[in-house]
Design a protein around this motif. Structure first.
Motif, PDB file in Angstrom:
ATOM      1  N   PHE A  44       0.977  -1.351  -0.074  1.00 44.41           N
ATOM      2  CA  PHE A  44       0.191   0.139  -0.124  1.00 44.41           C
ATOM      3  C   PHE A  44       0.926   1.224  -0.141  1.00 44.41           C
ATOM      4  CE2 PHE A  44      -2.289  -3.224   2.083  1.00 44.41           C
ATOM      5  CZ  PHE A  44      -3.396  -3.376   1.530  1.00 44.41           C
ATOM      6  N   ASP A  45       0.955   1.902  -1.236  1.00 41.96           N
ATOM      7  CA  ASP A  45       1.913   3.097  -1.258  1.00 41.96           C
ATOM      8  C   ASP A  45       1.388   4.273  -0.798  1.00 41.96           C
ATOM      9  OD1 ASP A  45       3.848   4.596  -2.385  1.00 41.96           O
ATOM     10  OD2 ASP A  45       3.631   4.454  -4.429  1.00 41.96           O
ATOM     11  N   LEU A  46       2.101   4.894   0.153  1.00 46.18           N
ATOM     12  CA  LEU A  46       1.682   6.097   0.812  1.00 46.18           C
ATOM     13  C   LEU A  46       2.458   7.297   0.500  1.00 46.18           C
ATOM     14  CD1 LEU A  46       1.142   4.746   4.467  1.00 46.18           C
ATOM     15  CD2 LEU A  46      -0.480   5.083   2.694  1.00 46.18           C
ATOM     16  N   SER A  47       3.087   7.057  -0.799  1.00 47.42           N
ATOM     17  CA  SER A  47       4.165   8.110  -1.284  1.00 47.42           C
ATOM     18  C   SER A  47       3.600   8.905  -2.644  1.00 47.42           C
ATOM     19  CB  SER A  47       5.505   7.492  -1.447  1.00 47.42           C
ATOM     20  OG  SER A  47       5.446   6.669  -2.368  1.00 47.42           O
ATOM     21  N   ASP A  48       2.401   8.213  -3.261  1.00 51.41           N
ATOM     22  CA  ASP A  48       1.971   8.788  -4.328  1.00 51.41           C
ATOM     23  C   ASP A  48       3.078   8.359  -5.511  1.00 51.41           C
ATOM     24  OD1 ASP A  48      -0.588   9.988  -3.459  1.00 51.41           O
ATOM     25  OD2 ASP A  48       0.423  11.732  -3.120  1.00 51.41           O
ATOM     26  N   GLY A  49       3.652   7.345  -5.297  1.00 52.99           N
ATOM     27  CA  GLY A  49       4.501   6.746  -6.255  1.00 52.99           C
ATOM     28  C   GLY A  49       6.083   7.262  -6.289  1.00 52.99           C
ATOM     29  N   GLU A  50       6.322   7.971  -5.304  1.00 56.27           N
ATOM     30  CA  GLU A  50       7.602   8.727  -5.100  1.00 56.27           C
ATOM     31  C   GLU A  50       8.796   8.081  -4.429  1.00 56.27           C
ATOM     32  OE1 GLU A  50       7.278  12.781  -3.672  1.00 56.27           O
ATOM     33  OE2 GLU A  50       5.964  13.343  -5.497  1.00 56.27           O
ATOM     34  N   ASN A  51       8.095   7.383  -3.565  1.00 54.42           N
ATOM     35  CA  ASN A  51       8.879   6.327  -2.617  1.00 54.42           C
ATOM     36  C   ASN A  51       8.108   5.134  -2.308  1.00 54.42           C
ATOM     37  OD1 ASN A  51      11.135   5.431  -0.977  1.00 54.42           O
ATOM     38  ND2 ASN A  51      10.533   6.808   0.516  1.00 54.42           N
ATOM     39  N   ALA A  52       7.782   4.475  -3.121  1.00 55.47           N
ATOM     40  CA  ALA A  52       6.992   3.218  -2.781  1.00 55.47           C
ATOM     41  C   ALA A  52       7.714   2.073  -2.005  1.00 55.47           C
ATOM     42  CB  ALA A  52       6.576   2.449  -4.112  1.00 55.47           C
ATOM     43  N   PRO A  53       6.807   1.343  -1.014  1.00 54.84           N
ATOM     44  CA  PRO A  53       7.692   0.433  -0.306  1.00 54.84           C
ATOM     45  C   PRO A  53       7.969  -0.718  -1.000  1.00 54.84           C
ATOM     46  CG  PRO A  53       5.238   0.456  -0.145  1.00 54.84           C
ATOM     47  CD  PRO A  53       5.547   1.508  -0.967  1.00 54.84           C
TER      48      PRO A  53
END
Length: 276
Positions: A44-53
């Motif tokens: 579940f990416d909380l970085s809007d694609g900038e720093n995906a887990p």
């Protein structure tokens, strides 16, 4: 041969059946299974694609073992294997006359199976003192790192089952299976977390079955590196009395005595009729 000559031995056989002791024999079996191929990570990416887990595994290892023992032969057998990775196939097998077990650990599964039976040719007075038994186990251990900003959801499927047909409740006659899956992590910011699934099922007379999914959620703040580990272990065990137990003589039903008496009277009447 007349009908009378057939029925009289039949009556005697029925009385012998009801009036003599009989032997009872038992068997037990159990298994446990972890679907390692189902190990899944949902992000579940909380970085809007900038720093995906992203989670990565490292430092994996595993083992598998089996053992079996038959009492009247005093015969035991065992086997074990291990590897410092998560992909090597580890297969063990232990087999004796009245007990068998096996285990598997590879990139797709962890599994363990055990089966035991009573033996036919031991003195009856041994049956409560000795047992035939089998056991097996398998496990994996692996470390991980999680980076990025978001949540990683780890899931892993498992199941276990067993049965025992004992007619007596004794400590040496049952089936047992266990599954233990646990994870722990540290987020690099003095916060820790754990998740655990642990089952240990027994049956002395009957069957059991359970299945489920291990779940662990890990949060990464995108600044620190989360480190942790996942371990999965299972086992199966079965034990049976070394020999069948003697059952006390079964009382002769009244109907059996009446049936035998009636046959005797009927036979006597037939003989008098023939003499006359």
């Amino acid at each position: 041969m007349t009908l009378t000559s057939l029925k009289l031995p039949l009556a005697a056989s029925l009385l012998m059946l009801f009036g003599t002791s009989q032997s009872a024999y038992a068997s037990s079996s159990a298994y446990a299974y972890i679907d390692w191929g189902s190990l899944n990570i949902e992000y579940f990416d909380l970085s809007d694609g900038e720093n995906a887990p992203t989670l990565s595994w490292y430092g994996g290892s595993g083992q598998a073992s089996s053992n079996a023992y038959t009492a009247y032969l005093n015969h035991s057998n065992s086997d074990s294997m291990s590897a410092n990775d998560l992909t090597s196939e580890l297969y063990t097998d232990a087999d004796t006359a009245s007990a068998q077990s096996s285990s598997v650990r590879d990139e797709y599964e962890l599994s363990a199976y055990a089966d035991s039976q009573t033996s036919d040719d031991m003195p009856f007075d041994w049956w409560t003192m000795y047992s035939n038994n089998a056991g097996s186990s398998a496990s994996n251990y692996v470390n991980f790192e999680l980076t990025g900003h978001g949540i990683a959801l780890i899931t892993l499927d498992w199941e276990l089952g067993g049965e025992s047909d004992s007619i007596y409740y004794y400590g040496n006659d049952y089936a047992n299976a266990s599954v233990n899956i646990s994870g722990q992590f540290s987020d690099g910011n003095n916060n820790t977390g754990t998740a655990n699934t642990s089952l240990n099922e027994y049956t002395w007379d009957g069957a059991f079955y359970q299945e489920g999914t291990f779940v662990m959620a890990i949060f990464s703040d995108g600044i620190h590196t989360v480190t942790g580990s996942l371990s999965a272990a299972l086992s199966a065990y079965a034990t049976s009395p070394a020999t069948g137990s003697e059952i006390a003589p079964v009382p002769v039903p009244a109907a059996a005595w009446l049936f035998a008496s009636a046959l005797g009277v009927w036979g006597a009447g037939r003989r008098r009729a023939q003499i006359c």
